[in-house]
Design a protein around this motif. Structure first.
Motif, PDB file in Angstrom:
ATOM      1  N   ALA A 141     -10.299 126.395 -76.922  1.00  0.00           N
ATOM      2  CA  ALA A 141      -9.011 125.990 -77.468  1.00  0.00           C
ATOM      3  C   ALA A 141      -8.690 124.578 -77.029  1.00  0.00           C
ATOM      4  O   ALA A 141      -9.167 124.108 -75.986  1.00  0.00           O
ATOM      5  N   ILE A 142      -7.888 123.902 -77.838  1.00  0.00           N
ATOM      6  CA  ILE A 142      -7.460 122.538 -77.524  1.00  0.00           C
ATOM      7  C   ILE A 142      -5.980 122.419 -77.841  1.00  0.00           C
ATOM      8  O   ILE A 142      -5.482 123.002 -78.809  1.00  0.00           O
ATOM      9  N   SER A 143      -5.266 121.689 -76.995  1.00  0.00           N
ATOM     10  CA  SER A 143      -3.826 121.565 -77.160  1.00  0.00           C
ATOM     11  C   SER A 143      -3.468 120.634 -78.312  1.00  0.00           C
ATOM     12  O   SER A 143      -4.311 119.883 -78.821  1.00  0.00           O
ATOM     13  N   ARG A 144      -2.209 120.684 -78.653  1.00  0.00           N
ATOM     14  CA  ARG A 144      -1.726 119.862 -79.755  1.00  0.00           C
ATOM     15  C   ARG A 144      -1.942 118.379 -79.487  1.00  0.00           C
ATOM     16  O   ARG A 144      -2.279 117.615 -80.391  1.00  0.00           O
ATOM     17  N   ALA A 196      -8.785 128.773 -85.796  1.00  0.00           N
ATOM     18  CA  ALA A 196      -7.415 129.260 -85.889  1.00  0.00           C
ATOM     19  C   ALA A 196      -6.451 128.183 -85.427  1.00  0.00           C
ATOM     20  O   ALA A 196      -6.840 127.281 -84.665  1.00  0.00           O
ATOM     21  N   ALA A 197      -5.213 128.302 -85.877  1.00  0.00           N
ATOM     22  CA  ALA A 197      -4.204 127.295 -85.551  1.00  0.00           C
ATOM     23  C   ALA A 197      -2.884 127.951 -85.159  1.00  0.00           C
ATOM     24  O   ALA A 197      -2.473 128.941 -85.762  1.00  0.00           O
ATOM     25  N   VAL A 198      -2.256 127.353 -84.147  1.00  0.00           N
ATOM     26  CA  VAL A 198      -0.909 127.731 -83.732  1.00  0.00           C
ATOM     27  C   VAL A 198       0.032 126.679 -84.277  1.00  0.00           C
ATOM     28  O   VAL A 198      -0.135 125.484 -84.000  1.00  0.00           O
ATOM     29  N   SER A 199       1.030 127.106 -85.028  1.00  0.00           N
ATOM     30  CA  SER A 199       1.931 126.167 -85.683  1.00  0.00           C
ATOM     31  C   SER A 199       3.040 125.720 -84.745  1.00  0.00           C
ATOM     32  O   SER A 199       3.775 126.538 -84.204  1.00  0.00           O
ATOM     33  N   GLU A 200       3.109 124.416 -84.524  1.00  0.00           N
ATOM     34  CA  GLU A 200       4.190 123.779 -83.772  1.00  0.00           C
ATOM     35  C   GLU A 200       4.535 124.487 -82.467  1.00  0.00           C
ATOM     36  O   GLU A 200       5.656 124.948 -82.277  1.00  0.00           O
ATOM     37  N   PRO A 201       3.586 124.559 -81.547  1.00  0.00           N
ATOM     38  CA  PRO A 201       3.901 125.127 -80.234  1.00  0.00           C
ATOM     39  C   PRO A 201       4.963 124.292 -79.531  1.00  0.00           C
ATOM     40  O   PRO A 201       5.064 123.085 -79.741  1.00  0.00           O
ATOM     41  N   LEU A 202       5.761 124.953 -78.695  1.00  0.00           N
ATOM     42  CA  LEU A 202       6.880 124.261 -78.052  1.00  0.00           C
ATOM     43  C   LEU A 202       6.413 123.124 -77.158  1.00  0.00           C
ATOM     44  O   LEU A 202       7.109 122.111 -77.015  1.00  0.00           O
ATOM     45  N   SER A 203       5.256 123.294 -76.549  1.00  0.00           N
ATOM     46  CA  SER A 203       4.719 122.247 -75.691  1.00  0.00           C
ATOM     47  C   SER A 203       3.453 121.680 -76.307  1.00  0.00           C
ATOM     48  O   SER A 203       2.600 122.428 -76.768  1.00  0.00           O
ATOM     49  N   THR A 204       3.327 120.380 -76.308  1.00  0.00           N
ATOM     50  CA  THR A 204       2.136 119.746 -76.881  1.00  0.00           C
ATOM     51  C   THR A 204       0.919 119.880 -75.993  1.00  0.00           C
ATOM     52  O   THR A 204      -0.196 119.572 -76.426  1.00  0.00           O
ATOM     53  N   SER A 205       1.091 120.351 -74.767  1.00  0.00           N
ATOM     54  CA  SER A 205      -0.029 120.436 -73.838  1.00  0.00           C
ATOM     55  C   SER A 205      -0.565 121.853 -73.643  1.00  0.00           C
ATOM     56  O   SER A 205      -1.520 122.050 -72.912  1.00  0.00           O
ATOM     57  N   LEU A 206       0.034 122.816 -74.304  1.00  0.00           N
ATOM     58  CA  LEU A 206      -0.403 124.199 -74.130  1.00  0.00           C
ATOM     59  C   LEU A 206      -1.686 124.497 -74.896  1.00  0.00           C
ATOM     60  O   LEU A 206      -1.896 123.975 -75.997  1.00  0.00           O
ATOM     61  N   VAL A 207      -2.522 125.334 -74.294  1.00  0.00           N
ATOM     62  CA  VAL A 207      -3.673 125.895 -74.989  1.00  0.00           C
ATOM     63  C   VAL A 207      -3.464 127.405 -75.069  1.00  0.00           C
ATOM     64  O   VAL A 207      -2.811 128.003 -74.216  1.00  0.00           O
ATOM     65  N   PHE A 208      -4.054 128.030 -76.082  1.00  0.00           N
ATOM     66  CA  PHE A 208      -3.800 129.439 -76.353  1.00  0.00           C
ATOM     67  C   PHE A 208      -5.128 130.183 -76.444  1.00  0.00           C
ATOM     68  O   PHE A 208      -5.998 129.816 -77.239  1.00  0.00           O
ATOM     69  N   THR A 209      -5.255 131.231 -75.636  1.00  0.00           N
ATOM     70  CA  THR A 209      -6.508 131.970 -75.596  1.00  0.00           C
ATOM     71  C   THR A 209      -6.419 133.343 -76.241  1.00  0.00           C
ATOM     72  O   THR A 209      -7.442 133.987 -76.431  1.00  0.00           O
ATOM     73  N   GLN A 210      -5.226 133.799 -76.561  1.00  0.00           N
ATOM     74  CA  GLN A 210      -5.049 135.122 -77.160  1.00  0.00           C
ATOM     75  C   GLN A 210      -4.901 135.015 -78.674  1.00  0.00           C
ATOM     76  O   GLN A 210      -4.103 134.210 -79.173  1.00  0.00           O
ATOM     77  N   PRO A 211      -5.632 135.840 -79.419  1.00  0.00           N
ATOM     78  CA  PRO A 211      -5.549 135.775 -80.889  1.00  0.00           C
ATOM     79  C   PRO A 211      -4.129 135.972 -81.415  1.00  0.00           C
ATOM     80  O   PRO A 211      -3.777 135.414 -82.455  1.00  0.00           O
TER      81      PRO A 211
END
Length: 128
Positions: A50-53, A97-112
């Motif tokens: 995963a990579i952050s915004r 996969a993509a997470v739309s507009e996460p609250l933090s630009t530095s977060l990475v997400f590992t859960q589907p």
């Protein structure tokens, strides 16, 4: 609506390399945090990378750390996954996969469950 399309899968011998790419269309690409997952036959979908915004943070599954590299190209609306030193156990269908507009630009997400959009998948087969 966001459309994600993977490409670059195929058949490769163990020790070889492949470069997967995921192209996004629709909304502003830079608004998304990105990820790659995979699913082998008879197994659950698992996190790969995963990579952050803001591209400042990345995260890898232990099984691919040091062999796979995720990146993003906001100008081209793509995020590639470079896969080196491939092993037979890397054989799976790979999904971006993509997470739309996460609250933090530095977060990475590992859960589907965090991801809002998914591609259709591309097959990667590594022969021994």
């Amino acid at each position: 609506q966001v459309l994600l399309v993977e490409s670059g899968g195929g058949l490769v011998q163990a020790g070889g390399s492949l470069r997967l790419s995921c192209a996004a269309s629709g909304r502003t690409f830079s608004s998304y945090a990105m990820g790659w997952f995979r699913q082998a036959p008879g197994k659950e979908r698992e996190f790969v990378a995963a990579i952050s915004r803001n591209a400042g943070n990345t995260r890898y599954a232990d099984s691919v750390k040091g062999r796979f590299t995720i990146s993003r190209d906001n100008a081209k609306n793509t995020w590639p996954l470079q896969m080196n030193s491939l092993k037979p156990e890397d054989t799976a269908v790979y999904y971006c996969a993509a997470v739309s507009e996460p609250l933090s630009t530095s977060l990475v997400f590992t859960q589907p469950s965090f991801y809002d959009y998914w591609g259709q998948g591309t097959q990667v087969t590594v022969s021994s």
